[in-house]
Write a protein that holds these residues in place. Structure first.
Motif, PDB file in Angstrom:
ATOM      1  N   GLN A 158       0.878  -1.238  -0.234  1.00  9.97           N
ATOM      2  CA  GLN A 158       0.150  -0.025  -0.142  1.00  9.97           C
ATOM      3  C   GLN A 158       0.811   1.226   0.059  1.00  9.97           C
ATOM      4  O   GLN A 158       0.226   2.213  -0.201  1.00  9.97           O
ATOM      5  N   ASP A 160       2.564   2.729   2.320  1.00 11.67           N
ATOM      6  CA  ASP A 160       2.438   3.564   3.657  1.00 11.67           C
ATOM      7  C   ASP A 160       3.348   3.050   4.689  1.00 11.67           C
ATOM      8  O   ASP A 160       3.095   2.615   5.906  1.00 11.67           O
ATOM      9  N   GLU A 168       4.364   5.631  -6.456  1.00 14.23           N
ATOM     10  CA  GLU A 168       3.826   4.477  -7.031  1.00 14.23           C
ATOM     11  C   GLU A 168       4.157   4.259  -8.496  1.00 14.23           C
ATOM     12  O   GLU A 168       4.191   5.029  -9.273  1.00 14.23           O
ATOM     13  N   SER A 205      -0.244  -7.796   2.425  1.00 16.87           N
ATOM     14  CA  SER A 205      -1.676  -7.364   3.103  1.00 16.87           C
ATOM     15  C   SER A 205      -2.587  -7.958   2.493  1.00 16.87           C
ATOM     16  O   SER A 205      -3.792  -8.226   2.885  1.00 16.87           O
ATOM     17  N   GLY A 279      -2.629  -4.716  -4.335  1.00 17.54           N
ATOM     18  CA  GLY A 279      -1.937  -3.644  -4.037  1.00 17.54           C
ATOM     19  C   GLY A 279      -1.162  -2.950  -5.384  1.00 17.54           C
ATOM     20  O   GLY A 279      -1.571  -3.115  -6.349  1.00 17.54           O
ATOM     21  N   CYS A 280      -0.111  -2.342  -4.966  1.00 21.90           N
ATOM     22  CA  CYS A 280       0.634  -1.791  -6.177  1.00 21.90           C
ATOM     23  C   CYS A 280       2.088  -1.902  -5.760  1.00 21.90           C
ATOM     24  O   CYS A 280       2.549  -2.225  -4.707  1.00 21.90           O
TER      25      CYS A 280
END
Length: 309
Positions: A158, A160, A168, A205, A279-280
């Motif tokens: 994510q 963070d 990103e 995640s 996610g990325c």
């Protein structure tokens, strides 16, 4: 170069550098033998170099006493000048070496990303950044960027992460992929084929695992097979799972980004969905380091490659 070299500059009138080095070492040690050891030559070679220098300058530089060398006044002046000059030269060379070492950038990413995304682009990187040595650290274990274990990281998630500057790169999605020779058409056909599994790290995640895929597909996951012949395959590395799928050993949940070449060539196919969002991919470095020139160059090159693809 035209701004550095003056058209009016005359050639330097200096004796051979080898003779100057031999004299400076002999003067520092007051010994031809110890000078020879420092320069990895023979004492005779040092003696010949010094005599040649004396001949060029037209005056003696040493008084050769029994088992002792004593500098003449001319020799003492030359020794002080050479020592200062060689010290300056050595400092300049060390500064260049340190600069070259600082141009090494360590990029860490998981093993599959390094193998399937970074390595195929290494030639392009060398052309774009010829003065930077890119060191690849392929590992599924996260490293401490703040501690300097690596300069840059490509991570999935994510974005963070405390203490890190991130950008990103691209979204990441996983889908069932297999060899076209399996001729899969429907989700129901999965029961006839092995499911290929690959491990995910505990910190992930939203891992792309088969139970999650069947849940999002809205169908029941096939019961655990009773026969070992129809049991699934499990790998610790996604690259090996991809190789198994390419060989026709079953169906794997694979990254659409990392399998892009195989999908484009038709070596793998995506027979059906859904594709799982995991996610990325992000570029990351310790906060503040994104402004360092070498890191910035690699950062911009990676971002550019994502834009081209």
């Amino acid at each position: 170069m035209s701004e550095i070299i003056s058209p009016t500059r005359s050639a330097r009138r200096l004796p051979p550098l080898s003779a100057l080095r031999a004299f400076e070492a002999a003067a520092a040690h007051a010994s031809f033998q110890r000078a020879a050891a420092e320069l990895s030559v023979t004492p005779t070679a040092i003696s010949h170099q010094v005599r040649g220098l004396e001949s060029t300058l037209g005056q003696p530089l040493f008084r050769r006493l029994t088992r002792q060398l004593v500098l003449t006044p001319a020799g003492l002046r030359l020794f002080h000048a050479l020592r200062e000059g060689f010290d300056t030269l050595e400092a300049g060379v060390q500064a260049v070496r340190a600069r070259m070492e600082s141009e090494t950038v360590t990029l860490t990413a998981n093993t599959a990303f390094v193998a399937k995304w970074v390595l195929p682009r290494i030639t392009a990187f060398r052309l774009a950044c010829p003065n930077i040595e890119l060191r690849l650290h392929a590992s599924d274990t996260l490293v401490d960027l703040a501690r300097g274990d690596a300069d840059l990281a490509i991570r999935s998630g994510q974005g963070d992460w405390p203490g890190l500057a991130t950008a990103e790169l691209m979204p990441e999605r996983y889908a069932p992929l297999c060899s076209p020779h399996l001729k899969l058409k429907r989700v129901q056909d999965l029961v006839q084929h092995r499911l290929i599994h690959s491990d995910w790290q505990p910190h992930a995640s939203a891992p792309a695992l088969w139970p999650r895929w069947f849940e999002e597909a809205g169908v029941a996951m096939p019961a655990r097979p009773r026969s070992k012949a129809s049991a699934g395959l499990s790998f610790s590395d996604e690259t090996h799972a991809m190789l198994a799928a390419l060989a026709g050993h079953g169906v794997a949940l694979l990254s659409l980004t990392l399998a892009a070449q195989e999908l484009h060539s038709g070596a793998l196919v995506q027979p059906f969905g859904p594709a799982l969002d995991t996610g990325c991919y992000f570029l990351a470095t310790a906060k503040g380091r994104e402004r360092e020139p070498a890191i910035r160059a690699v950062w911009d090159w990676i971002a550019g490659q994502v834009g081209e693809s």
